[in-house]
Design an enzyme around this catalytic site. Structure first.
Site, PDB file in Angstrom:
ATOM      1  N   GLN A 249       0.835  -1.139  -0.123  1.00 14.61           N
ATOM      2  CA  GLN A 249       0.070  -0.164   0.045  1.00 14.61           C
ATOM      3  C   GLN A 249       0.889   1.317  -0.145  1.00 14.61           C
ATOM      4  OE1 GLN A 249      -3.522  -0.065   2.443  1.00 14.61           O
ATOM      5  NE2 GLN A 249      -3.122  -2.246   3.039  1.00 14.61           N
TER       6      GLN A 249
ATOM      7  N   LYS B 124      -1.111  -8.345 -15.518  1.00  9.41           N
ATOM      8  CA  LYS B 124      -2.366  -8.462 -14.651  1.00  9.41           C
ATOM      9  C   LYS B 124      -3.034  -7.302 -13.968  1.00  9.41           C
ATOM     10  CE  LYS B 124      -1.147  -8.723  -9.953  1.00  9.41           C
ATOM     11  NZ  LYS B 124      -0.523  -9.331  -8.652  1.00  9.41           N
TER      12      LYS B 124
ATOM     13  N   ASP C 255       8.384 -13.969  -7.995  1.00  5.44           N
ATOM     14  CA  ASP C 255       7.743 -12.664  -7.168  1.00  5.44           C
ATOM     15  C   ASP C 255       8.274 -12.187  -5.935  1.00  5.44           C
ATOM     16  OD1 ASP C 255       5.881 -10.644  -7.269  1.00  5.44           O
ATOM     17  OD2 ASP C 255       3.890 -12.071  -7.123  1.00  5.44           O
TER      18      ASP C 255
ATOM     19  N   THR D  64      -1.920 -15.109  -1.206  1.00  3.36           N
ATOM     20  CA  THR D  64      -3.110 -15.960  -1.197  1.00  3.36           C
ATOM     21  C   THR D  64      -2.956 -17.262  -2.593  1.00  3.36           C
ATOM     22  OG1 THR D  64      -4.323 -14.781  -3.091  1.00  3.36           O
ATOM     23  CG2 THR D  64      -5.082 -14.470  -0.600  1.00  3.36           C
TER      24      THR D  64
HETATM   25  C1  R5P Z   1       1.607  -7.634  -5.870  1.00  5.29           C
HETATM   26  O1  R5P Z   1       1.834  -6.910  -6.906  1.00  5.29           O
HETATM   27  C2  R5P Z   1       2.479  -8.498  -5.299  1.00  5.29           C
HETATM   28  O2  R5P Z   1       3.849  -8.419  -5.819  1.00  5.29           O
HETATM   29  C3  R5P Z   1       2.298 -10.055  -5.223  1.00  5.29           C
HETATM   30  O3  R5P Z   1       2.206 -10.420  -6.816  1.00  5.29           O
HETATM   31  C4  R5P Z   1       0.941 -10.324  -4.950  1.00  5.29           C
HETATM   32  O4  R5P Z   1       0.856  -9.350  -3.445  1.00  5.29           O
HETATM   33  C5  R5P Z   1       0.845 -11.509  -4.325  1.00  5.29           C
HETATM   34  O5  R5P Z   1      -0.546 -11.715  -3.602  1.00  5.29           O
HETATM   35  P1  R5P Z   1      -1.476 -13.110  -3.794  1.00  5.29           P
HETATM   36  O6  R5P Z   1      -0.739 -14.209  -3.569  1.00  5.29           O
HETATM   37  O7  R5P Z   1      -2.555 -12.904  -3.031  1.00  5.29           O
HETATM   38  O8  R5P Z   1      -1.813 -12.728  -5.459  1.00  5.29           O
END
Ligand code: R5P
Length: 313
Positions: free
Chosen positions: A95, A190, A216, A221
């Site tokens: 955030q 995305k 990532d 989740t």
């Molecule tokens: C968001 O942009 C972060 O880099 C992650 O891709 C994301 O927060 C992962 O969250 P989730 O596993 O819930 O998709």
């Protein structure tokens, strides 16, 4: 100044291993929870010490964040000489800006709270964006787990493998993996609709007939990884994919889908304490960042630069 290592309640095992590497015994902060939910933190004498508080602010994020703030304040009141908040996973870092009117910028709120509590310096690992550095008004060391994860990935990936960034925010990280591993990078575009819903609009790059490694900063989740995996599979990627993410929060999703379909292995670090995984079929490999953090703490204590441990900007 003598070094003192303090460990919060979020991940005492990590503090323990860091202490073993540094040859110091970490002190675990005393944390008491009152019946109404308030926390009280107590630390020992720290007069003129060079203090490092290890406390990732993973789930439960709010409790761990408040405990961190109280620990920093307690150290300041004990006249610590210098206080460094070592936050292997920085909660609320996502955030860092408003994505719709009416929202707060929580990353800035907590960055201010950490510094006003008394932190002189902050250490984080692969935060959602390296620009979190600009939110703090004290020096921030932004370390990266990419080299340790890339080393662990090497034994799982073939010659033809490509690195996949599951969203635009992961491109820099994916490029770092790409350069360490000598692989090309494919980008998934995305859109996130909510904390658990994402949709893929586009895949930039060729994955047909290739093994893929999705990278990532974090898995919360699993929605992002799931969407990226589905998108590259549709475009002909081979099904036994590998995932690497620094922070494995692995919080339960609110649907019944398997969390990581067609994924052979998921590599995460111990930046947050292990939690039961929602999908027990996924072979999870945990790579420790304790040596990275111990090296960072040792260098800060001795006033040496951390450049080669830092995230690429
Ligand atoms: C968001 O942009 C972060 O880099 C992650 O891709 C994301 O927060 C992962 O969250 P989730 O596993 O819930 O998709």
């Amino acid at each position: 100044m003598t070094l003192s290592l303090l460990s919060g309640s979020a991940h005492p095992q990590l503090g323990q291993v860091i202490g073993e590497i540094l040859g110091v015994t970490p002190t675990v902060c005393e944390v008491e929870r009152f019946p109404d939910g308030e926390l009280q933190v107590k630390v020992g004498p720290l007069q003129d010490r060079d203090v490092y508080i290890v406390q990732p602010t993973g789930p439960p994020v709010n409790d761990h964040m408040v405990e961190l703030l109280l620990s920093i304040d307690a150290c300041r009141r004990e006249n610590a000489g210098r206080i460094t908040a070592v936050i292997p996973y920085l909660g609320y870092a996502r955030q860092d800006r408003r994505t719709a009117s009416g929202q707060s910028v929580a990353a800035q709120v907590f960055a201010r709270a950490i510094t006003t509590s008394g932190a002189d310096r902050v250490v984080v690992v692969d935060p959602h964006t390296p620009t979190v550095e600009t939110l703090f008004n004290v020096p921030v060391e932004v370390l990266t787990a990419v080299p340790v994860l890339a080393t662990a990935l090497e034994e799982h990936i073939g010659e033809d493998a490509v690195i996949v960034a599951p969203d635009l925010g992961a491109v820099k990280l994916a490029e770092h993996y790409g350069s360490v591993l000598g692989r090309t990078v494919v980008i998934v575009r995305k859109t996130r609709y909510s904390g658990t819903e994402v949709n893929v609009e586009e895949v930039v790059g060729d994955v047909a007939g290739r093994h893929v490694i999705i990278v990532d900063d974090m898995i919360s989740t699993g929605a992002t990884i799931r969407a990226a995996a589905g998108a590259v599979l549709e475009r002909g990627a081979l099904p036994d994919m590998v995932v690497a993410a620094t922070h494995g929060l692995l919080v339960p999703a609110n649907n019944a889908d398997p969390v990581f379909p067609k994924i052979r292995r998921v590599l995460i670090t111990d930046s947050v304490a292990a939690r039961p995984t929602p999908d027990t079929d996924v072979p999870l490999e945990v790579v420790s960042i304790a040596p990275l953090l111990a090296d960072g703490i040792d260098r800060l204590h001795q006033g040496r630069p951390l450049d080669d441990l830092a995230m690429r900007r």
